[in-house]
Design an enzyme around this catalytic site. Sequence first.
Site, PDB file in Angstrom:
ATOM      1  CG  ASN A 107      -1.869   1.180   1.246  1.00 12.81           C
ATOM      2  OD1 ASN A 107      -2.526   1.454   0.247  1.00 12.81           O
ATOM      3  ND2 ASN A 107      -1.966   1.888   2.368  1.00 12.81           N
ATOM      4  CG  HIS A 109      -0.913   6.367   4.658  1.00 13.19           C
ATOM      5  ND1 HIS A 109      -2.287   6.319   4.634  1.00 13.19           N
ATOM      6  CD2 HIS A 109      -0.581   7.242   5.640  1.00 13.19           C
ATOM      7  CE1 HIS A 109      -2.762   7.129   5.572  1.00 13.19           C
ATOM      8  NE2 HIS A 109      -1.744   7.704   6.190  1.00 13.19           N
ATOM      9  CB  SER A 136       4.965   5.677   4.098  1.00 12.89           C
ATOM     10  OG  SER A 136       5.302   6.800   4.875  1.00 12.89           O
ATOM     11  CG  ASP A 145      -3.139   3.743   6.815  1.00  6.45           C
ATOM     12  OD1 ASP A 145      -3.156   3.125   5.741  1.00  6.45           O
ATOM     13  OD2 ASP A 145      -3.971   4.613   7.106  1.00  6.45           O
TER      14      ASP A 145
END
Length: 216
Positions: A107, A109, A136, A145
């Site tokens: 992912n 973020h 990030s 997260d």
Amino acid sequence: MKSIVVLISGSGSNLQAILDACSAGFIDGKVTAVLSNKAKAFGLERAKKAGAKALVLEHKGYADRAAYDQDLIATIDQHQPDLVVLAGFMRILTPEFVQHYQGRLLNIHPSLLPKYQGLNTHQRAIDAGDTEHGCSVHFVTAELDGGPVILQAKVPVFPGDDADTVAERVHEQEHRIYPLVVRWFCQNRLQQQSDKALLDGLLLSDHGYANDQDDE
């Protein structure tokens, strides 16, 4: 060549950066499918243009999150992905989904994690008086997260900036670092070990790979 499935909910600008990097040979992988929980997501058009399967699995009508995620897993697994990339997929994933793809689920973020998990990160950075902000890339764990950071990029926050201005700056960096991390994964250089990320067998710090070093 690795099979990559990308999950989106919106315009797909990070998806486009990854598609372009694959097309240019920077990433030794192919985006085999792009899946959205929203039928009108513009990223689906990007997928079609690049020759990737464009799939829609809307979350409306499901009894709960777990039922949706089970169908999501079944749909993704039809494409036998080596890597699943979240690129603006605006859903909180169940622990069962995360566990199924552990070590191959990424992912990005829009903050310098662990700062500002969740939403409205740019405005929160401005409100806090931060002089730097950023993004990030991290492995996904069951904590929102909260997975181990692989790479961060920083941007300045100037007096008078609004959230849109900062967001533009951050997006530019997202489009640089996300393809780079996907490249590392496809080169078999990147692994997740419990709550840590490893690059070339070496443990990365809590803030990921050193910001002042370039990819070799």
